[in-house]
Enzyme design. Structure first.
Site, PDB file in Angstrom:
ATOM      1  N   ARG A 128       1.755  14.594  12.811  1.00 56.46           N
ATOM      2  CA  ARG A 128       2.176  14.308  11.431  1.00 56.46           C
ATOM      3  C   ARG A 128       2.330  15.581  10.587  1.00 56.46           C
ATOM      4  NH1 ARG A 128      -0.660   8.911   9.320  1.00 56.46           N
ATOM      5  NH2 ARG A 128       1.262   8.787   8.143  1.00 56.46           N
ATOM      6  N   CYS A 182      -3.613  13.582  12.397  1.00 53.75           N
ATOM      7  CA  CYS A 182      -4.483  12.411  12.286  1.00 53.75           C
ATOM      8  C   CYS A 182      -4.489  11.707  13.629  1.00 53.75           C
ATOM      9  CB  CYS A 182      -4.080  11.512  11.122  1.00 53.75           C
ATOM     10  SG  CYS A 182      -2.872  10.287  11.480  1.00 53.75           S
ATOM     11  N   ARG A 202      -8.693   0.071   4.612  1.00 58.81           N
ATOM     12  CA  ARG A 202      -7.756   1.013   3.976  1.00 58.81           C
ATOM     13  C   ARG A 202      -6.454   0.308   3.588  1.00 58.81           C
ATOM     14  NH1 ARG A 202      -6.066   5.711   7.350  1.00 58.81           N
ATOM     15  NH2 ARG A 202      -4.811   5.843   5.491  1.00 58.81           N
ATOM     16  N   LYS A 225       0.838  -1.215   0.000  1.00 60.68           N
ATOM     17  CA  LYS A 225       0.000   0.000   0.000  1.00 60.68           C
ATOM     18  C   LYS A 225       0.862   1.251   0.000  1.00 60.68           C
ATOM     19  CE  LYS A 225      -1.662   1.691   4.039  1.00 60.68           C
ATOM     20  NZ  LYS A 225      -1.400   3.098   4.347  1.00 60.68           N
ATOM     21  N   ASN A 226       1.832   1.306   0.916  1.00 54.99           N
ATOM     22  CA  ASN A 226       2.592   2.540   1.083  1.00 54.99           C
ATOM     23  C   ASN A 226       3.577   2.785  -0.051  1.00 54.99           C
ATOM     24  OD1 ASN A 226       1.130   3.114   3.308  1.00 54.99           O
ATOM     25  ND2 ASN A 226       2.697   2.507   4.787  1.00 54.99           N
ATOM     26  N   ASP A 234       4.553   0.514  12.110  1.00 53.05           N
ATOM     27  CA  ASP A 234       3.297  -0.028  11.587  1.00 53.05           C
ATOM     28  C   ASP A 234       3.021  -1.454  12.082  1.00 53.05           C
ATOM     29  OD1 ASP A 234       2.964   2.360  10.288  1.00 53.05           O
ATOM     30  OD2 ASP A 234       3.621   1.631   8.335  1.00 53.05           O
TER      31      ASP A 234
HETATM   32  N1  EPU Z   1       7.429  14.487  10.535  1.00 59.01           N
HETATM   33  C1  EPU Z   1       7.575  15.813  10.843  1.00 59.01           C
HETATM   34  N2  EPU Z   1       7.635  16.724   9.816  1.00 59.01           N
HETATM   35  C2  EPU Z   1       7.538  16.335   8.506  1.00 59.01           C
HETATM   36  C3  EPU Z   1       7.394  14.973   8.202  1.00 59.01           C
HETATM   37  C4  EPU Z   1       7.340  14.064   9.236  1.00 59.01           C
HETATM   38  O1  EPU Z   1       7.678  16.196  12.011  1.00 59.01           O
HETATM   39  O2  EPU Z   1       7.589  17.202   7.636  1.00 59.01           O
HETATM   40  C5  EPU Z   1       7.353  13.505  11.622  1.00 59.01           C
HETATM   41  C6  EPU Z   1       5.936  12.902  11.690  1.00 59.01           C
HETATM   42  O3  EPU Z   1       5.077  13.709  12.466  1.00 59.01           O
HETATM   43  C7  EPU Z   1       6.185  11.547  12.301  1.00 59.01           C
HETATM   44  C8  EPU Z   1       7.599  11.188  11.816  1.00 59.01           C
HETATM   45  O4  EPU Z   1       8.179  12.396  11.342  1.00 59.01           O
HETATM   46  O5  EPU Z   1       6.191  11.658  13.698  1.00 59.01           O
HETATM   47  C9  EPU Z   1       7.649  10.141  10.717  1.00 59.01           C
HETATM   48  O6  EPU Z   1       6.808  10.534   9.659  1.00 59.01           O
HETATM   49  P1  EPU Z   1       7.027  10.104   8.145  1.00 59.01           P
HETATM   50  O7  EPU Z   1       7.008  11.327   7.317  1.00 59.01           O
HETATM   51  O8  EPU Z   1       8.218   9.203   8.059  1.00 59.01           O
HETATM   52  O9  EPU Z   1       5.735   9.233   7.874  1.00 59.01           O
HETATM   53  P2  EPU Z   1       4.700   9.345   6.679  1.00 59.01           P
HETATM   54  O10 EPU Z   1       5.405   9.471   5.392  1.00 59.01           O
HETATM   55  O11 EPU Z   1       3.648  10.333   7.020  1.00 59.01           O
HETATM   56  C10 EPU Z   1       4.658   6.765   6.199  1.00 59.01           C
HETATM   57  C11 EPU Z   1       3.609   5.684   6.149  1.00 59.01           C
HETATM   58  C12 EPU Z   1       3.111   5.381   7.550  1.00 59.01           C
HETATM   59  C13 EPU Z   1       4.297   4.950   8.401  1.00 59.01           C
HETATM   60  C14 EPU Z   1       5.406   6.035   8.370  1.00 59.01           C
HETATM   61  C15 EPU Z   1       6.662   5.629   9.102  1.00 59.01           C
HETATM   62  C16 EPU Z   1       2.554   6.057   4.018  1.00 59.01           C
HETATM   63  C17 EPU Z   1       1.339   6.409   3.274  1.00 59.01           C
HETATM   64  N3  EPU Z   1       2.489   6.126   5.339  1.00 59.01           N
HETATM   65  O12 EPU Z   1       4.015   7.912   6.758  1.00 59.01           O
HETATM   66  O13 EPU Z   1       2.215   4.277   7.419  1.00 59.01           O
HETATM   67  O14 EPU Z   1       3.885   4.766   9.726  1.00 59.01           O
HETATM   68  O15 EPU Z   1       5.757   6.323   6.995  1.00 59.01           O
HETATM   69  O16 EPU Z   1       7.146   4.430   8.628  1.00 59.01           O
HETATM   70  O17 EPU Z   1       3.569   5.712   3.428  1.00 59.01           O
HETATM   71  C18 EPU Z   1       0.315   2.968   7.885  1.00 59.01           C
HETATM   72  O18 EPU Z   1       0.520   2.359   6.824  1.00 59.01           O
HETATM   73  O19 EPU Z   1      -0.500   2.561   8.742  1.00 59.01           O
HETATM   74  C19 EPU Z   1       1.073   4.191   8.164  1.00 59.01           C
HETATM   75  C20 EPU Z   1       0.685   5.088   9.063  1.00 59.01           C
END
Ligand code: EPU
Length: 443
Positions: A124, A119, A402, A23-24, A310
């Site tokens: 996030r 969320c 989802r 998915k991701n 996750d």
């Molecule tokens: N963060 C910031 N600022 C930013 C970006 C991130 O502070 O500009 C913080 C976030 O708040 C969080 C941490 O950094 O605390 C990690 O966030 P990241 O950006 O790595 O996560 P993401 O890209 O929003 C993806 C997956 C998540 C998974 C995370 C970590 C997708 C669609 N989502 O989220 O998957 O938990 O990476 O591996 O790729 C799930 O599938 O259930 C899911 C939540």
């Protein structure tokens, strides 16, 4: 229509299960097709509500798509991108839609994308995405809940991420693909999904090296050099980990097929420490089994290759009946213990203090009425219900749908007693109610 799972716990899961596309990963590959004029075909696309939301986002921007159910493929024709605005109605449904920002900036030199907001699992933020785009020369403005990026000329630069954010690494890679000169993303995320996106982008004509390490170099190419291609999404390591945990939780034995075992090294190691047996059966399949009561372990969630956040809730479920006391530290999200109240209602002994959880193993869980609070916590509660004594009813299945394709059908294939029913008339609705989710052809 309110749908629920009815689960009769206590069945040992046995047999084999085939894992779908990640998915991701696929969500970002779909966003990346914005860069290509012509038809790009992506295989191994799981039938998930999140995928359908991303297709709606693309369609709203002017792209056309065709989902082939038999092939599990989606063909995207992004020849005409007629809008640069990703609306709040769509982005608020799924944060991953925010990835279209980098792709639109690369393709159209301008993008207006709704800010996803917080969320349930945490704040996030997207500040690294915005700062990184600014470093590449985009003028960024936040107005009325939207990010407005204007980038008549993107110029390659060195970008350092405070945290190896998956989403920021992806958005910046997408933007840098057509920037003038080289971009170096330092402290980049190293997740397999990042490597998949880089491989896809290289397949369509980009020049990216270092994906999978903490430093990714993107040498900009001209937009006209990017071309249509066919590409297959990597397997979903989180879905794989979920099924492995379900088998271990019920003292079963199963072959988990269509996976890349190397993507699960850390999780496998923890399952082995708990007493499970994990054998490489084929290059893309592992056999997982467990005979005895598990041992407790401690772990801290970390960016890849550390313990995946996750799979944290799912691992917590295993600890609820393990021998001894386990400590979990959730280091990525502020609020990712949402499974705890319902696990307690099933008899678990969990003490939570901010981002730490102490789990004292009990002899058994007992079935209860529970509700999925988010995607992964929902899967964790389904596993808890499978291992519990008696019957459980699981509500709020939209969260689970989802990210898990045909979840109950795959579990039933392993011998689980799980059915989906419509609460209003008690009718069994069979395989998950994703009928029509991806059946539209708009090519
Ligand atoms: N963060 C910031 N600022 C930013 C970006 C991130 O502070 O500009 C913080 C976030 O708040 C969080 C941490 O950094 O605390 C990690 O966030 P990241 O950006 O790595 O996560 P993401 O890209 O929003 C993806 C997956 C998540 C998974 C995370 C970590 C997708 C669609 N989502 O989220 O998957 O938990 O990476 O591996 O790729 C799930 O599938 O259930 C899911 C939540």
């Amino acid at each position: 229509m309110v749908e629920k799972f009815k689960i009769q716990g206590g069945e040992t899961l046995k047999g084999e299960v085939s894992i779908g596309g990640a998915k991701n990963s696929v969500l970002k590959l779909l966003a990346a097709t914005i860069l290509v004029k012509g038809c790009t075909k992506i295989y191994n696309v799981p039938e998930l509500t999140d995928v359908s939301i991303m297709l709606n986002v693309l369609s709203d921007l002017g792209a056309k798509y065709d989902y082939n159910k038999a092939e599990k493929s989606v063909t995207i024709d992004a020849t005409n991108i007629t809008s640069i605005t990703a609306k709040y109605e769509l982005v608020s449904k799924m944060r991953a839609s925010f990835t279209v920002l980098g792709a639109l900036v690369s393709r159209c030199k301008e993008a207006i994308v709704a800010l996803p907001g917080g969320c349930a699992i945490g704040e996030r933020r997207v500040d690294f995405h915005i700062k990184g785009l600014e470093t590449l020369g985009a003028k960024m403005k936040i107005e009325n809940g939207y990010v407005h990026a204007k980038a008549p000329k993107l110029v390659g630069a060195d970008i350092y991420l405070d945290i190896p954010s998956v989403g920021a690494t992806e958005n910046l890679m997408l933007a840098a693909v057509t920037a003038q000169g080289s971009t170096r993303i330092q402290n980049a995320a190293q997740e397999p999904e990042i490597v998949d996106l880089a491989n896809f982008l290289n397949t369509i004509g980009a020049d990216i090296t270092g994906a999978g390490t903490s430093e990714i170099v993107i040498n900009g190419v001209k937009l006209e050099q990017l071309h249509p291609a066919e590409y297959t999404t990597i397997p979903d390591r989180i879905e794989a980990g979920t099924f492995m945990a379900a088998v271990v939780a019920t003292k079963g034995k199963a072959l988990i097929k269509n996976i890349y075992p190397a993507h699960l090294t850390f999780f496998n190691d923890k399952l082995i420490q708990m007493g499970a047996s994990i054998k490489l059966a084929e290059p893309t399949a592992i056999e997982v089994s467990c005979k005895n009561r598990l041992n407790s372990i401690n772990f801290v969630t970390q960016p890849y290759p550390g313990f995946p956040t996750d799979l944290q809730a799912i691992a917590m479920t295993l600890l609820t009946t393990a021998n001894g006391v386990g400590i979990i530290t959730e280091s990525l999200y502020e609020n990712r213990f949402m499974q705890v109240p319902d696990l307690r209602r099933m008899g678990a002994d969990i003490h939570q203090d901010r981002n730490h959880a102490i789990i004292k193993g009990v002899k058994h869980l007992s079935g209860a009425n529970i509700a999925a609070p988010d995607l992964r916590a929902g899967a964790a509660l389904v596993i808890a219900a499978l291992m519990a004594n008696g019957e459980s009813i699981v509500e709020k299945l939209h969260h689970v749908d989802r990210g898990y394709e045909c979840f109950e059908a795959k579990l039933r294939g392993l011998g689980a007693k799980i059915t989906r029913f419509n609460d209003e008339d008690g009718v069994n609705v069979g395989v998950n109610n994703l009928k029509g989710v991806l059946n539209e052809s708009r090519l």
